[in-house]
Design a protein around this motif. Structure first.
Motif, mmCIF file in Angstrom:
data_model
loop_
_atom_site.group_PDB
_atom_site.id
_atom_site.type_symbol
_atom_site.label_atom_id
_atom_site.label_comp_id
_atom_site.label_asym_id
_atom_site.label_seq_id
_atom_site.Cartn_x
_atom_site.Cartn_y
_atom_site.Cartn_z
ATOM 1 N N THR A 165 -62.931 43.314 47.148
ATOM 2 C CA THR A 165 -62.719 42.181 48.048
ATOM 3 C C THR A 165 -62.996 42.477 49.518
ATOM 4 O O THR A 165 -63.187 41.545 50.308
ATOM 5 C CB THR A 165 -61.271 41.672 47.950
ATOM 6 O OG1 THR A 165 -60.396 42.664 48.512
ATOM 7 C CG2 THR A 165 -60.879 41.385 46.510
ATOM 8 N N GLY A 166 -62.960 43.749 49.902
ATOM 9 C CA GLY A 166 -63.087 44.102 51.310
ATOM 10 C C GLY A 166 -61.785 43.975 52.078
ATOM 11 O O GLY A 166 -61.759 44.176 53.299
ATOM 12 N N GLU A 167 -60.686 43.662 51.390
ATOM 13 C CA GLU A 167 -59.388 43.485 52.039
ATOM 14 C C GLU A 167 -58.532 44.740 51.869
ATOM 15 O O GLU A 167 -58.392 45.256 50.763
ATOM 16 C CB GLU A 167 -58.640 42.287 51.436
ATOM 17 C CG GLU A 167 -59.371 40.965 51.581
ATOM 18 C CD GLU A 167 -59.318 40.425 52.994
ATOM 19 O OE1 GLU A 167 -58.524 40.949 53.808
ATOM 20 O OE2 GLU A 167 -60.051 39.464 53.289
ATOM 21 N N LYS A 168 -57.938 45.205 52.984
ATOM 22 C CA LYS A 168 -57.044 46.364 52.937
ATOM 23 C C LYS A 168 -55.615 45.892 52.715
ATOM 24 O O LYS A 168 -55.101 45.070 53.487
ATOM 25 C CB LYS A 168 -57.127 47.156 54.234
ATOM 26 C CG LYS A 168 -58.492 47.750 54.518
ATOM 27 C CD LYS A 168 -58.507 48.409 55.894
ATOM 28 C CE LYS A 168 -59.918 48.857 56.265
ATOM 29 N NZ LYS A 168 -59.973 49.379 57.664
ATOM 30 N N VAL A 169 -54.997 46.419 51.667
ATOM 31 C CA VAL A 169 -53.633 46.023 51.303
ATOM 32 C C VAL A 169 -52.821 47.279 50.999
ATOM 33 O O VAL A 169 -53.317 48.196 50.330
ATOM 34 C CB VAL A 169 -53.638 45.092 50.061
ATOM 35 C CG1 VAL A 169 -52.219 44.827 49.580
ATOM 36 C CG2 VAL A 169 -54.342 43.779 50.388
ATOM 37 N N TRP A 170 -51.602 47.321 51.484
ATOM 38 C CA TRP A 170 -50.651 48.366 51.113
ATOM 39 C C TRP A 170 -49.505 47.658 50.394
ATOM 40 O O TRP A 170 -48.602 47.106 51.031
ATOM 41 C CB TRP A 170 -50.149 49.110 52.347
ATOM 42 C CG TRP A 170 -51.184 49.983 52.985
ATOM 43 C CD1 TRP A 170 -51.356 51.322 52.791
ATOM 44 C CD2 TRP A 170 -52.194 49.599 53.923
ATOM 45 N NE1 TRP A 170 -52.411 51.792 53.537
ATOM 46 C CE2 TRP A 170 -52.947 50.760 54.243
ATOM 47 C CE3 TRP A 170 -52.548 48.390 54.525
ATOM 48 C CZ2 TRP A 170 -54.017 50.733 55.140
ATOM 49 C CZ3 TRP A 170 -53.611 48.367 55.409
ATOM 50 C CH2 TRP A 170 -54.336 49.525 55.708
ATOM 51 N N GLU A 171 -49.591 47.633 49.061
ATOM 52 C CA GLU A 171 -48.656 46.836 48.257
ATOM 53 C C GLU A 171 -47.334 47.593 48.072
ATOM 54 O O GLU A 171 -47.322 48.805 47.884
ATOM 55 C CB GLU A 171 -49.308 46.499 46.912
ATOM 56 C CG GLU A 171 -48.524 45.528 46.050
ATOM 57 C CD GLU A 171 -47.514 46.247 45.186
ATOM 58 O OE1 GLU A 171 -46.416 45.699 44.976
ATOM 59 O OE2 GLU A 171 -47.815 47.370 44.713
ATOM 60 N N TYR A 172 -46.246 46.859 48.131
ATOM 61 C CA TYR A 172 -44.902 47.434 48.184
ATOM 62 C C TYR A 172 -44.533 48.323 47.006
ATOM 63 O O TYR A 172 -44.051 49.444 47.184
ATOM 64 C CB TYR A 172 -43.888 46.291 48.334
ATOM 65 C CG TYR A 172 -42.462 46.677 48.049
ATOM 66 C CD1 TYR A 172 -41.809 47.663 48.793
ATOM 67 C CD2 TYR A 172 -41.745 46.042 47.032
ATOM 68 C CE1 TYR A 172 -40.494 48.021 48.535
ATOM 69 C CE2 TYR A 172 -40.434 46.386 46.767
ATOM 70 C CZ TYR A 172 -39.813 47.370 47.514
ATOM 71 O OH TYR A 172 -38.517 47.722 47.240
ATOM 72 N N THR A 173 -44.757 47.868 45.759
ATOM 73 C CA THR A 173 -44.252 48.647 44.619
ATOM 74 C C THR A 173 -44.976 49.975 44.477
ATOM 75 O O THR A 173 -44.356 50.996 44.157
ATOM 76 C CB THR A 173 -44.340 47.865 43.291
ATOM 77 O OG1 THR A 173 -45.710 47.682 42.910
ATOM 78 C CG2 THR A 173 -43.639 46.524 43.386
ATOM 79 N N ILE A 174 -46.279 49.993 44.729
ATOM 80 C CA ILE A 174 -47.007 51.260 44.626
ATOM 81 C C ILE A 174 -46.652 52.159 45.808
ATOM 82 O O ILE A 174 -46.517 53.386 45.656
ATOM 83 C CB ILE A 174 -48.541 51.026 44.528
ATOM 84 C CG1 ILE A 174 -49.247 52.294 44.023
ATOM 85 C CG2 ILE A 174 -49.126 50.551 45.824
ATOM 86 C CD1 ILE A 174 -49.054 52.571 42.565
ATOM 87 N N ALA A 175 -46.433 51.573 46.983
ATOM 88 C CA ALA A 175 -46.026 52.367 48.142
ATOM 89 C C ALA A 175 -44.645 52.970 47.949
ATOM 90 O O ALA A 175 -44.347 54.042 48.483
ATOM 91 C CB ALA A 175 -46.055 51.502 49.406
ATOM 92 N N SER A 176 -43.816 52.303 47.162
ATOM 93 C CA SER A 176 -42.441 52.785 46.965
ATOM 94 C C SER A 176 -42.375 54.067 46.142
ATOM 95 O O SER A 176 -41.324 54.694 46.051
ATOM 96 C CB SER A 176 -41.590 51.697 46.287
ATOM 97 O OG SER A 176 -41.901 51.576 44.907
ATOM 98 N N THR A 177 -43.493 54.465 45.539
ATOM 99 C CA THR A 177 -43.519 55.723 44.780
ATOM 100 C C THR A 177 -43.866 56.915 45.672
ATOM 101 O O THR A 177 -43.860 58.055 45.203
ATOM 102 C CB THR A 177 -44.572 55.656 43.647
ATOM 103 O OG1 THR A 177 -45.898 55.659 44.207
ATOM 104 C CG2 THR A 177 -44.389 54.419 42.792
ATOM 105 N N SER A 178 -44.157 56.668 46.948
ATOM 106 C CA SER A 178 -44.802 57.677 47.796
ATOM 107 C C SER A 178 -43.856 58.647 48.478
ATOM 108 O O SER A 178 -44.271 59.711 48.920
ATOM 109 C CB SER A 178 -45.631 56.972 48.879
ATOM 110 O OG SER A 178 -44.771 56.287 49.795
ATOM 111 N N GLY A 179 -42.573 58.266 48.625
ATOM 112 C CA GLY A 179 -41.660 59.082 49.426
ATOM 113 C C GLY A 179 -41.802 58.816 50.907
ATOM 114 O O GLY A 179 -41.335 59.607 51.733
ATOM 115 N N LEU A 180 -42.425 57.675 51.281
ATOM 116 C CA LEU A 180 -42.695 57.373 52.683
ATOM 117 C C LEU A 180 -42.001 56.107 53.179
ATOM 118 O O LEU A 180 -42.132 55.747 54.337
ATOM 119 C CB LEU A 180 -44.205 57.217 52.897
ATOM 120 C CG LEU A 180 -45.053 58.466 52.657
ATOM 121 C CD1 LEU A 180 -46.522 58.104 52.586
ATOM 122 C CD2 LEU A 180 -44.811 59.502 53.752
#
Length: 444
Positions: A165-180
């Motif tokens: 799509t060309g759109e940058k997204v930082w989605e919450y559930t996947i980010a929640s696995t990061s420790g960040l």
């Protein structure tokens, strides 16, 4: 009848599956499957991103040829891994796989800057060596990736969405696995970024699933010869967050996702960061509607998979469906501790024998006993985890919904029933796909 397309990528294989809502009954039609290939470079393992993206395009084209009425598309993947973009928005390199060992000195350095206890209190994540926090710190501090041209990182499902799509997204559930993240306010933790000296410019604002959708780029439409443009719904990017949607939980239900890893937990409106949870490997991860999945994350059916692979190499090809019958023939009622040793061993059978001998000063040799010990040990892990979750969450659990491939193992279900003092509901085997589809239907 409404249909949606689910791109469900696991660490072993990816699938394109059309899901149709036929009078409130979901019908699944797998149209494409491919291995999620890796490349080995200088002792490090990377995902073969060009190959994976090409297979995804093949899956989309096959799906639209099969069903021209697909209304939307959703992407979910495994957790923690990510890829880098350069200042021109181009892929900087193939994403490194979590299977690459991060040096212990990196993990120690991270927790010299922010203690294990403080980190857990903020993000509620377990401290697994493959977590994004250690990978990112390693990239920035030891590989000088920013000086070499990288600018921003995107988690795997968001990296795929960006390509399409060309759109940058930082989605919450996947980010929640990061420790960040700060698990309490469901946003990036300023404290963690500051203490680790990670630039805030490497990421953007979090997007919550189900709230937005994006469209395929013109060049993708042209390449695939697609006449109609379909939206890509921002579903929960983490496959286990999708799976829990498929569980259809009520307030007194827990879920158990039975796969290579076993995830047992409950959905809550708040985080729980009691340090007992830190010691016992309990994690807080994101779910749909800003909920928290408070759960244990333990090794699941991996020992059974490893045993089958080892025996196959030794010219004894025993099918998984025969494991149940073999294990039933053993009368052993003991168990061992399934630890991280099981992740990297090349001789799973002798590891099991050694751990059993050290605990019980008794020898086991038969395949029946070896398998029975693993089944018993999984059941014991589940029982202990559920009791701890009930205690810390102060939640009464009267039902556990079983999800994932483990539902095909009749003896495993029998062991689980004996381990839990509550009722059991058999949920969907294709739980991640089911949840991915339900999130899309809700968005539509």
């Amino acid at each position: 009848m409404k249909s949606v397309l689910c791109l469900d990528l696991g660490a072993s294989s990816g699938r394109a599956i059309i899901v149709t809502n036929n009078n409130n009954c979901l019908e699944l039609n797998e149209v494409h499957r491919f291995p999620t290939k890796t490349l080995n470079k200088n002792g490090k393992i990377y995902w073969d991103l060009p190959y994976i993206l090409n297979e995804i395009k093949i899956g989309i084209k096959k799906a639209l040829k099969e069903n021209a009425n697909i209304r939307s598309l959703g992407i979910d993947t495994w957790g923690c891994d990510y890829g880098w973009l350069d200042e021109n928005g181009q892929f900087f390199r193939n994403p490194r796989s979590y299977r690459t060992s991060i040096p212990q000195k990196v993990i120690d350095e991270v927790h010299n800057k922010i203690s294990l206890e403080e980190h857990y209190n903020i993000c509620g994540n377990g401290h697994f060596a493959f977590n994004s926090i250690y990978q990112l710190y390693h990239d920035i501090k030891y590989e000088n990736i920013l000086e070499n041209g990288a600018k921003e990182f995107l988690f795997m499902p968001n990296l795929i969405l960006y390509y399409l799509t060309g759109e940058k997204v930082w989605e919450y559930t996947i980010a929640s696995t990061s420790g960040l993240l700060n698990a309490e306010n469901r946003d990036w933790s300023k404290t963690i970024f500051q203490k680790l000296e990670l630039p805030s410019t490497i990421k953007g604002e979090l997007t919550h699933p189900g709230t937005t959708s994006y469209f395929l780029k013109d060049e993708i439409l042209k390449e695939l010869d697609i006449s109609q443009n379909i939206p890509i719904v921002c579903v929960p990017g983490h496959d286990s967050a999708c799976a829990v949607i498929g569980a259809n939980l009520d307030n007194n239900s827990a879920y158990l996702i039975n796969g290579t890893w076993s995830l047992l937990g409950v959905e809550l409106s708040k985080t729980i960061t009691d340090l007992v949870g830190l010691k016992k490997g309990l994690v807080n991860e994101g779910s749909l509607e800003k909920k928290i999945r408070f759960m244990s994350m333990t090794i699941g059916t991996l020992p059974l998979q490893s045993l089958r692979n080892q025996w196959k190499k030794e010219n004894e090809d025993i099918d998984f469906k025969d494991f149940s019958n073999l294990a039933k023939n053993s009368i052993l009622d003991n168990h061992i501790e399934i630890t991280e040793e099981f992740l990297n061993t090349t001789d799973i059978e002798n590891l099991i024998k050694d751990k059993y001998f050290k605990k019980y000063h008794s020898v086991i040799n038969s395949k029946e006993d070896i398998l029975r010990i693993i089944y018993n040990s999984l059941g014991n892990n589940y029982r202990e985890s559920l009791e701890l979750i009930k205690t810390l969450s102060n939640k009464e659990i009267n039902n556990v919904v079983l999800l994932g491939g483990g539902n095909q193992d009749s003896f495993l279900i029998e062991i689980i029933k004996k381990s839990f003092d509550c009722s059991i509901t058999i949920g969907p085997i294709e739980a991640s796909v089911t949840g991915n589809a339900l999130a899309q239907f809700k968005s539509l």
